[in-house]
Enzyme design. Structure first.
Site, PDB file in Angstrom:
ATOM      1  N   ARG A  66       0.858  -1.180   0.000  1.00 22.28           N
ATOM      2  CA  ARG A  66       0.000   0.000   0.000  1.00 22.28           C
ATOM      3  C   ARG A  66       0.897   1.233   0.000  1.00 22.28           C
ATOM      4  NH1 ARG A  66      -3.337  -2.999  -1.397  1.00 22.28           N
ATOM      5  NH2 ARG A  66      -5.355  -3.495  -0.469  1.00 22.28           N
ATOM      6  N   HIS A 107      -1.503  -0.600  -9.688  1.00 22.27           N
ATOM      7  CA  HIS A 107      -2.099  -1.428  -8.628  1.00 22.27           C
ATOM      8  C   HIS A 107      -2.746  -2.704  -9.191  1.00 22.27           C
ATOM      9  CE1 HIS A 107      -4.033  -1.389  -4.374  1.00 22.27           C
ATOM     10  NE2 HIS A 107      -3.847  -2.613  -4.815  1.00 22.27           N
TER      11      HIS A 107
HETATM   12  P1  NDP Z   1      -1.163 -11.227   5.660  1.00 19.87           P
HETATM   13  O1  NDP Z   1      -2.149 -10.646   6.615  1.00 19.87           O
HETATM   14  O2  NDP Z   1      -1.271 -12.673   5.338  1.00 19.87           O
HETATM   15  O3  NDP Z   1       0.323 -10.989   6.216  1.00 19.87           O
HETATM   16  C1  NDP Z   1       0.735  -9.773   6.718  1.00 19.87           C
HETATM   17  C2  NDP Z   1       2.191  -9.882   7.169  1.00 19.87           C
HETATM   18  O4  NDP Z   1       2.599  -8.591   7.637  1.00 19.87           O
HETATM   19  C3  NDP Z   1       2.378 -10.863   8.321  1.00 19.87           C
HETATM   20  O5  NDP Z   1       3.610 -11.496   8.227  1.00 19.87           O
HETATM   21  C4  NDP Z   1       2.352  -9.929   9.530  1.00 19.87           C
HETATM   22  O6  NDP Z   1       3.045 -10.404  10.649  1.00 19.87           O
HETATM   23  C5  NDP Z   1       3.068  -8.722   8.972  1.00 19.87           C
HETATM   24  N1  NDP Z   1       2.735  -7.539   9.769  1.00 19.87           N
HETATM   25  C6  NDP Z   1       1.526  -6.965   9.968  1.00 19.87           C
HETATM   26  N2  NDP Z   1       1.632  -5.915  10.804  1.00 19.87           N
HETATM   27  C7  NDP Z   1       2.932  -5.837  11.142  1.00 19.87           C
HETATM   28  C8  NDP Z   1       3.672  -4.972  11.981  1.00 19.87           C
HETATM   29  N3  NDP Z   1       3.087  -3.973  12.658  1.00 19.87           N
HETATM   30  N4  NDP Z   1       4.996  -5.186  12.101  1.00 19.87           N
HETATM   31  C9  NDP Z   1       5.605  -6.210  11.455  1.00 19.87           C
HETATM   32  N5  NDP Z   1       4.957  -7.066  10.636  1.00 19.87           N
HETATM   33  C10 NDP Z   1       3.639  -6.872  10.483  1.00 19.87           C
HETATM   34  O7  NDP Z   1      -1.227 -10.336   4.345  1.00 19.87           O
HETATM   35  P2  NDP Z   1      -0.983 -10.797   2.827  1.00 19.87           P
HETATM   36  O8  NDP Z   1       0.366 -11.391   2.728  1.00 19.87           O
HETATM   37  O9  NDP Z   1      -2.140 -11.588   2.360  1.00 19.87           O
HETATM   38  O10 NDP Z   1      -1.049  -9.386   2.074  1.00 19.87           O
HETATM   39  C11 NDP Z   1      -0.170  -8.329   2.379  1.00 19.87           C
HETATM   40  C12 NDP Z   1      -0.669  -7.054   1.748  1.00 19.87           C
HETATM   41  O11 NDP Z   1      -0.464  -7.066   0.339  1.00 19.87           O
HETATM   42  C13 NDP Z   1      -2.180  -6.813   1.859  1.00 19.87           C
HETATM   43  O12 NDP Z   1      -2.530  -6.326   3.126  1.00 19.87           O
HETATM   44  C14 NDP Z   1      -2.420  -5.808   0.757  1.00 19.87           C
HETATM   45  O13 NDP Z   1      -2.314  -4.498   1.261  1.00 19.87           O
HETATM   46  C15 NDP Z   1      -1.306  -6.071  -0.233  1.00 19.87           C
HETATM   47  N6  NDP Z   1      -1.809  -6.554  -1.525  1.00 19.87           N
HETATM   48  C16 NDP Z   1      -1.508  -5.854  -2.669  1.00 19.87           C
HETATM   49  C17 NDP Z   1      -1.942  -6.275  -3.892  1.00 19.87           C
HETATM   50  C18 NDP Z   1      -1.563  -5.575  -5.138  1.00 19.87           C
HETATM   51  O14 NDP Z   1      -2.048  -5.936  -6.209  1.00 19.87           O
HETATM   52  N7  NDP Z   1      -0.697  -4.595  -5.097  1.00 19.87           N
HETATM   53  C19 NDP Z   1      -2.764  -7.494  -4.031  1.00 19.87           C
HETATM   54  C20 NDP Z   1      -3.004  -8.165  -2.786  1.00 19.87           C
HETATM   55  C21 NDP Z   1      -2.552  -7.698  -1.585  1.00 19.87           C
HETATM   56  P3  NDP Z   1       2.592 -11.752  11.388  1.00 19.87           P
HETATM   57  O15 NDP Z   1       3.126 -12.841  10.480  1.00 19.87           O
HETATM   58  O16 NDP Z   1       3.251 -11.719  12.678  1.00 19.87           O
HETATM   59  O17 NDP Z   1       1.092 -11.718  11.432  1.00 19.87           O
END
Ligand code: NDP
Length: 318
Positions: free
Chosen positions: A233, A281
């Protein structure tokens, strides 16, 4: 669970300005033949809607539906959903975590990362000048890639990068264990991870904790000339600071799929920077043929009185 277990009552409403309704209806109907699947424009009585499959619906969309049992975010990122004030209390919200979507995202990340690791932007610029500009390739292991976010998408991408022989570091909130990836967790480790990244790949959700995470000071910790890949994002990164650092050369290059404001305004300087690749995007999308299985399973779970899987935790924001 299969569709014979329970026949879901009520109808599902679909809303998205980006995704094709007919394709989604076909994919879902094949798994849930008894469910009525309606486009939001053809809903007569909103009281009959029990399920919503939606991507960025207009304000007040959910409030019209008094009998909703499940809201399915038509995508992986839920930042535009969790802050809404029309979400009915007690109705679970799920998101799509489809392996095909993760594979598609990993493909984009691999392309962008290898493009930087192999200095392709530099060769593209030399080609425009008509120059045969030999630059000896580095060994894959000599390029250090840090992946911020090791969730459904980040972990998949980190594994694929590791398979290319790159040196991969990963960072998440809670500790993760991914073979071949140097995993770190927690805010106290972030600056050290960034300081080691020749290529920084951003794959975090946008939450109250992560908004603006990559401000000027953090970006300055990257080694001079590092590349940035943001597929998560735009608001995770201070875009003005990033632009300055791309101009000054502290950041060598960037591949950007997401921006603070989308569409990226026509007068934004990023459009005209030689060292920036912009895509609108679309690094990954939900794929109906594969994601329908997960959605149908959750609808059946809810109609059978079970909690759905892949629930969003509104408190943590993802
Ligand atoms: P997940 O919810 O599966 O994973 C999120 C990861 O980020 C986890 O490892 C989590 O840690 C980590 N995380 C969250 N908050 C923090 C923090 N404060 N500090 C450190 N690590 C953190 O998300 P996805 O992998 O499914 O997707 C990630 C993002 O990709 C989506 O939220 C979306 O915004 C973006 N996206 C973009 C697309 C595009 O076309 N550009 C398409 C699809 C998604 P933990 O493992 O400990 O929970």
């Amino acid at each position: 669970m299969c569709e014979d277990d329970v026949t879901p009552s009520g109808a599902l409403v679909f809303y998205s300005e980006f995704d094709d309704f007919a394709t989604w209806r076909r994919a879902l109907q094949a798994r849930l033949p008894a469910l009525r699947i309606l486009h939001s424009s053809e809903v007569g009585d909103p009281a009959g809607i029990h399920y919503a499959l939606a991507w960025k619906p207009p304000a007040g969309f959910f409030a019209r539906m008094p009998n909703l049992r499940l809201i399915i975010n038509l995508g992986a990122g839920v930042d535009s959903l969790v802050g809404r004030d029309d979400l009915p209390a007690g109705v679970p919200v799920t998101r799509i975590t489809d392996p095909e979507m993760a594979r598609m995202m990993a493909g984009y990340v691999l392309f962008a990362t290898l493009r930087h690791a192999r200095d392709i932007p530099w060769f593209e610029q030399a080609q425009r000048r008509g120059q045969w500009a030999y630059r000896h390739p580095r060994a894959p292991a000599d390029t250090r890639v840090a992946v911020l976010g090791l969730g459904e998408l980040g972990a998949y991408a980190a594994r694929e990068l590791q398979r290319q022989g790159l040196t991969v570091l990963g960072w998440s909130r809670s500790p993760r264990d991914i073979e071949g990836v140097q995993c770190h967790a927690g805010m106290e480790t972030l600056d050290a991870v960034i300081a080691q990244a020749d290529i920084l790949v951003v794959m975090l959700p946008l939450t109250a904790q992560t908004r603006g995470l990559l401000g000027r000071q953090r970006l300055m910790r990257l080694p001079r000339g590092a590349a940035l890949v943001n597929v998560a994002r735009g608001a995770l990164v201070d875009q003005a600071a990033m632009t300055d650092l791309l101009q000054s050369g502290h950041l060598g290059a960037a591949t950007l799929d997401v921006f603070e404001r989308e569409p990226l305004p026509a007068d934004d300087p990023l459009w005209r920077m030689d060292n920036v690749l912009i895509t609108p995007h679309l690094a990954s999308v939900a794929i109906p043929a594969s994601a329908a299985a997960q959605i149908a399973d959750n609808i059946l779970r809810v109609s059978g009185g079970q909690a759905p899987l892949q629930q969003v935790d509104a408190g943590r924001g993802y």
